[in-house]
Motif scaffolding. Structure first.
Motif, PDB file in Angstrom:
ATOM      1  N   ARG A 261       0.822  -1.215   0.000  1.00 52.51           N
ATOM      2  CA  ARG A 261       0.000   0.000   0.000  1.00 52.51           C
ATOM      3  C   ARG A 261       0.853   1.260   0.000  1.00 52.51           C
ATOM      4  NH1 ARG A 261      -5.962   0.011   0.363  1.00 52.51           N
ATOM      5  NH2 ARG A 261      -6.513  -1.984   1.285  1.00 52.51           N
ATOM      6  N   PHE A 262       0.520   2.189  -0.856  1.00 55.59           N
ATOM      7  CA  PHE A 262       1.106   3.522  -0.837  1.00 55.59           C
ATOM      8  C   PHE A 262       0.152   4.397  -0.041  1.00 55.59           C
ATOM      9  CE2 PHE A 262       4.582   2.997  -3.841  1.00 55.59           C
ATOM     10  CZ  PHE A 262       4.226   1.821  -4.476  1.00 55.59           C
ATOM     11  N   LEU A 263       0.535   4.726   1.177  1.00 50.95           N
ATOM     12  CA  LEU A 263      -0.400   5.388   2.091  1.00 50.95           C
ATOM     13  C   LEU A 263      -0.165   6.892   2.109  1.00 50.95           C
ATOM     14  CD1 LEU A 263      -0.166   2.847   5.058  1.00 50.95           C
ATOM     15  CD2 LEU A 263      -2.066   3.085   3.435  1.00 50.95           C
ATOM     16  N   ARG A 264      -1.106   7.600   1.498  1.00 49.56           N
ATOM     17  CA  ARG A 264      -1.140   9.058   1.609  1.00 49.56           C
ATOM     18  C   ARG A 264      -2.234   9.333   2.622  1.00 49.56           C
ATOM     19  NH1 ARG A 264      -3.860  12.817  -2.613  1.00 49.56           N
ATOM     20  NH2 ARG A 264      -3.522  14.804  -1.560  1.00 49.56           N
ATOM     21  N   PRO A 296       5.208   1.605   0.926  1.00 52.15           N
ATOM     22  CA  PRO A 296       5.326   0.353   1.668  1.00 52.15           C
ATOM     23  C   PRO A 296       6.633   0.282   2.441  1.00 52.15           C
ATOM     24  CG  PRO A 296       4.463  -0.082  -0.516  1.00 52.15           C
ATOM     25  CD  PRO A 296       4.817   1.379  -0.480  1.00 52.15           C
ATOM     26  N   ALA A 297       6.551  -0.153   3.687  1.00 56.68           N
ATOM     27  CA  ALA A 297       7.684  -0.409   4.590  1.00 56.68           C
ATOM     28  C   ALA A 297       8.240   0.847   5.246  1.00 56.68           C
ATOM     29  CB  ALA A 297       8.822  -1.154   3.896  1.00 56.68           C
ATOM     30  N   SER A 298       7.743   2.025   4.899  1.00 56.13           N
ATOM     31  CA  SER A 298       8.343   3.231   5.471  1.00 56.13           C
ATOM     32  C   SER A 298       7.662   3.602   6.785  1.00 56.13           C
ATOM     33  CB  SER A 298       8.288   4.384   4.481  1.00 56.13           C
ATOM     34  OG  SER A 298       6.963   4.813   4.349  1.00 56.13           O
ATOM     35  N   GLN A 315      -7.308   8.967   7.574  1.00 56.31           N
ATOM     36  CA  GLN A 315      -7.783   8.206   6.428  1.00 56.31           C
ATOM     37  C   GLN A 315      -6.891   8.395   5.213  1.00 56.31           C
ATOM     38  OE1 GLN A 315     -11.710   9.453   4.970  1.00 56.31           O
ATOM     39  NE2 GLN A 315     -11.533  11.225   6.298  1.00 56.31           N
ATOM     40  N   THR A 316      -7.105   7.485   4.242  1.00 55.64           N
ATOM     41  CA  THR A 316      -6.268   7.496   3.048  1.00 55.64           C
ATOM     42  C   THR A 316      -6.800   8.516   2.044  1.00 55.64           C
ATOM     43  OG1 THR A 316      -7.571   5.718   2.048  1.00 55.64           O
ATOM     44  CG2 THR A 316      -5.621   5.075   3.290  1.00 55.64           C
ATOM     45  N   LEU A 317      -5.863   9.172   1.358  1.00 54.22           N
ATOM     46  CA  LEU A 317      -6.182  10.059   0.246  1.00 54.22           C
ATOM     47  C   LEU A 317      -5.781   9.358  -1.048  1.00 54.22           C
ATOM     48  CD1 LEU A 317      -4.666  13.366   1.713  1.00 54.22           C
ATOM     49  CD2 LEU A 317      -7.072  12.637   1.807  1.00 54.22           C
ATOM     50  N   ALA A 318      -6.330   9.854  -2.156  1.00 51.72           N
ATOM     51  CA  ALA A 318      -6.013   9.244  -3.453  1.00 51.72           C
ATOM     52  C   ALA A 318      -4.520   9.372  -3.744  1.00 51.72           C
ATOM     53  CB  ALA A 318      -6.821   9.931  -4.553  1.00 51.72           C
ATOM     54  N   TYR A 319      -3.950   8.296  -4.274  1.00 50.85           N
ATOM     55  CA  TYR A 319      -2.562   8.369  -4.737  1.00 50.85           C
ATOM     56  C   TYR A 319      -2.428   7.471  -5.970  1.00 50.85           C
ATOM     57  CZ  TYR A 319       2.403   8.063  -5.235  1.00 50.85           C
ATOM     58  OH  TYR A 319       3.660   8.104  -5.773  1.00 50.85           O
ATOM     59  N   GLU A 320      -1.930   8.028  -7.045  1.00 56.77           N
ATOM     60  CA  GLU A 320      -1.799   7.262  -8.292  1.00 56.77           C
ATOM     61  C   GLU A 320      -0.406   6.656  -8.372  1.00 56.77           C
ATOM     62  OE1 GLU A 320      -2.373   5.110 -10.953  1.00 56.77           O
ATOM     63  OE2 GLU A 320      -4.161   6.360 -10.687  1.00 56.77           O
ATOM     64  N   HIS A 321      -0.328   5.352  -8.138  1.00 54.97           N
ATOM     65  CA  HIS A 321       0.973   4.669  -8.146  1.00 54.97           C
ATOM     66  C   HIS A 321       1.126   3.731  -9.321  1.00 54.97           C
ATOM     67  CE1 HIS A 321      -1.195   1.196  -6.492  1.00 54.97           C
ATOM     68  NE2 HIS A 321      -1.796   2.059  -5.727  1.00 54.97           N
ATOM     69  N   GLY A 322       0.126   3.739 -10.210  1.00 56.36           N
ATOM     70  CA  GLY A 322       0.192   2.831 -11.346  1.00 56.36           C
ATOM     71  C   GLY A 322      -0.441   1.498 -10.987  1.00 56.36           C
ATOM     72  N   TRP A 323      -1.197   0.944 -11.895  1.00 55.24           N
ATOM     73  CA  TRP A 323      -1.878  -0.332 -11.632  1.00 55.24           C
ATOM     74  C   TRP A 323      -1.951  -1.119 -12.909  1.00 55.24           C
ATOM     75  CZ3 TRP A 323      -3.252  -2.656  -7.221  1.00 55.24           C
ATOM     76  CH2 TRP A 323      -4.048  -3.799  -7.310  1.00 55.24           C
ATOM     77  N   MET A 324      -1.728  -2.388 -12.793  1.00 53.34           N
ATOM     78  CA  MET A 324      -1.734  -3.244 -13.961  1.00 53.34           C
ATOM     79  C   MET A 324      -2.902  -4.217 -13.902  1.00 53.34           C
ATOM     80  SD  MET A 324       1.270  -5.681 -15.067  1.00 53.34           S
ATOM     81  CE  MET A 324       1.142  -6.723 -16.465  1.00 53.34           C
TER      82      MET A 324
END
Ligand SMILES: [Cu+2]
Length: 500
Positions: A261-264, A296-298, A315-324
């Protein structure tokens, strides 16, 4: 085949090879399959609103000052995330998250690890500057039913927000999502932050449950993107409630212990003051931040101000990390923690210090290295015959191959280049590093970080390179890898031999 071509070829039909299909179908819930197909996906509901709980501390069995001794037993256990549904998990000392380890800089640490999980494991002391042979890396697996003593003396001058988790070859992702991870806090002998701010770990994990309460295995989509669960948990609970008095300023250690998870994150109208990163304090507190970002891991060390009565939700905010591929989960507006601020007022705290410490300007490197992250989605003839490979400089991880040779104390610049269409969080074992700058691979634009900070994991955004200032202070073999754990297991990892 590159990622986009794979998408075009594969996603339209989901015509998987037989091996991939076998890899993915057993145990897959109906909802998950629907999710993978891109359709409706009904996750099990989890109860929310329980009283927030701190992770209990691992008791220190050592009798002399300056020493910490304890044992950690990893074993199969059960949890009841949904009332009436028993979920098989993995736990340390019966707990998931694992117990909080809290030690001081300079301490002698001895931890007896007992592996009872039914397969190989290790304990990697993520971010802790331990000797290479105590690092719990994949090269030193601990067989099921056996024990291993980890011991190391923490250097004076290192304090940070670290954690521990398994690192066995190609089994890390599953052992972590099934429950094996805990926080490891190294405190300075003289903490510049007053004790009245508290010190509360928020360990964030990611849970996916099938209808029968079990945790389904990773799917092909998980291998490509990293596993995204259905529920973000804080200290094992979904959106627990913490009640504080008005005027409370509370110190939190945020730990992203998820696989991918990329947590913003935002706390609504309650601002963050940044105190520290993975490898300890910043040079000065940074107040007035409305959001924080944890790949992740930070980890982050923060103070949150709850000035006025009301309700504040992490809470989480939108974050565009790329998705396949199909099935991108909706990962915005997930509630992690609700804080109710009562009308009673807390006693005022002493202010935070204006200065926390100095972080040295590393200067100019004597060696520059270039590492290129890669994704190979080829078929059965692909790299290693596995059908899918994650690579660094076009090679999958091989624990019998040394990829880089370095020297103790040598300042190096690692340019970690990410030409793929997905972000990869890059982790180096052994010692913290500094981010020097990010480079846009298309335009060449260079962006320095907002301030000096010691990190052991950095997000390398897609289409960018991260230039890292790296200096190893202890000899031996060290791993470096993407910390999307599925990518690590699929080979986006290498070994550097640090020579004395
Ligand atoms: Cu990755």
């Amino acid at each position: 085949m590159d990622r986009r071509s794979f998408l075009l070829a594969g996603a339209a039909t989901l015509a998987l090879t037989r091996a991939q299909a076998q890899m993915n179908m057993p145990g897959m819930s109906h909802g998950r399959m629907q999710g993978m197909m891109g359709g409706a996906y009904d996750a099990l509901a989890l109860p929310e609103g329980a009283v927030f709980r701190e992770v209990s501390k691992l008791a220190n069995q050592a009798t002399k000052p300056g020493a910490f001794a304890a044992s950690l037993t990893a074993a199969n256990a059960r949890a009841e995330f949904v009332p009436g549904l028993s979920t098989p998990i993995l736990a340390y000392n019966g707990q998931s998250p694992g117990p909080l380890i809290e030690v001081n800089e300079g301490d002698q640490v001895a931890i007896q690890f007992v592996n009872n999980i039914g397969e190989i494991s290790t304990i990697h002391w993520h971010g802790v500057p331990v000797p290479a042979d105590q690092d719990g890396a994949a090269m030193a697996p601990v067989a099921d039913g056996t024990e291993r003593a980890y011991s190391f003396t923490l250097p004076v001058g290192f304090a940070g927000t670290c954690w521990y988790h398994p690192h066995p070859h190609m089994k890390t992702a599953e052992q972590v999502y099934r429950g094996l991870a805990g926080a490891f806090i190294v405190k300075p002998k003289q903490d510049p932050v007053p004790a009245g701010y508290g010190d509360t770990v928020l360990q964030i994990t990611d849970l996916r449950l099938a209808a029968d309460g079990s945790m389904p295995p990773d799917t092909m989509i998980d291998h490509m993107n990293g596993r995204i669960g259905d529920h973000l948990l804080v200290n094992g609970l979904k959106n627990p409630v913490l009640t504080v008095a008005a005027g409370t300023r509370r110190r939190f250690r945020l730990l992203n212990a998820t696989n991918a998870r990329f947590l913003r994150l935002s706390f609504g109208a309650a601002p963050f003051t940044l105190l520290g990163t993975d490898g300890g304090y910043l040079e000065a507190p940074v107040p007035g931040q409305n959001e924080v970002f944890l790949p992740p891991a930070s980890r982050l060390d923060v103070v949150v101000d709850f000035a006025e009565p009301g309700s504040f939700v992490l809470q989480t905010l939108a974050y565009e990390h790329g998705w396949m591929g199909p099935g991108r989960p909706d990962d915005t507006s997930q509630k992690l923690l609700s804080v109710k601020v009562a009308t009673t007022r807390s006693a005022p705290l002493p202010p935070l210090p204006a200065r926390l410490r100095d972080i040295e300007n590393p200067g100019e490197p004597v060696v520059t290295r270039r590492l290129v992250l890669g994704e190979n989605m080829g078929g059965m003839g692909g790299m290693g015959g596995m059908g899918m490979a994650m690579t660094i400089n076009n090679r999958r991880f091989d624990m019998n191959r040394v990829d880089l040779t370095s020297k103790v104390g040598q300042l190096e610049m690692w340019e970690v280049s990410n030409p793929t269409d997905m972000d990869h969080p890059f982790h180096i074992h052994g010692n913290s590093f500094q981010l020097r700058e990010l480079v846009d691979l298309k335009t060449g634009a260079v962006t320095p970080p907002p301030r000096r900070a010691l990190l052991d994991v950095v997000n390398v955004p897609r289409g960018h390179a991260a230039r890292l200032m790296v200096r190893q202070m202890l000899p031996g073999l060290r791993m470096y890898h993407c910390h999307i754990l599925e990518h690590e297991d699929l080979g986006m990892m290498g070994l550097v031999n640090v020579q004395a």
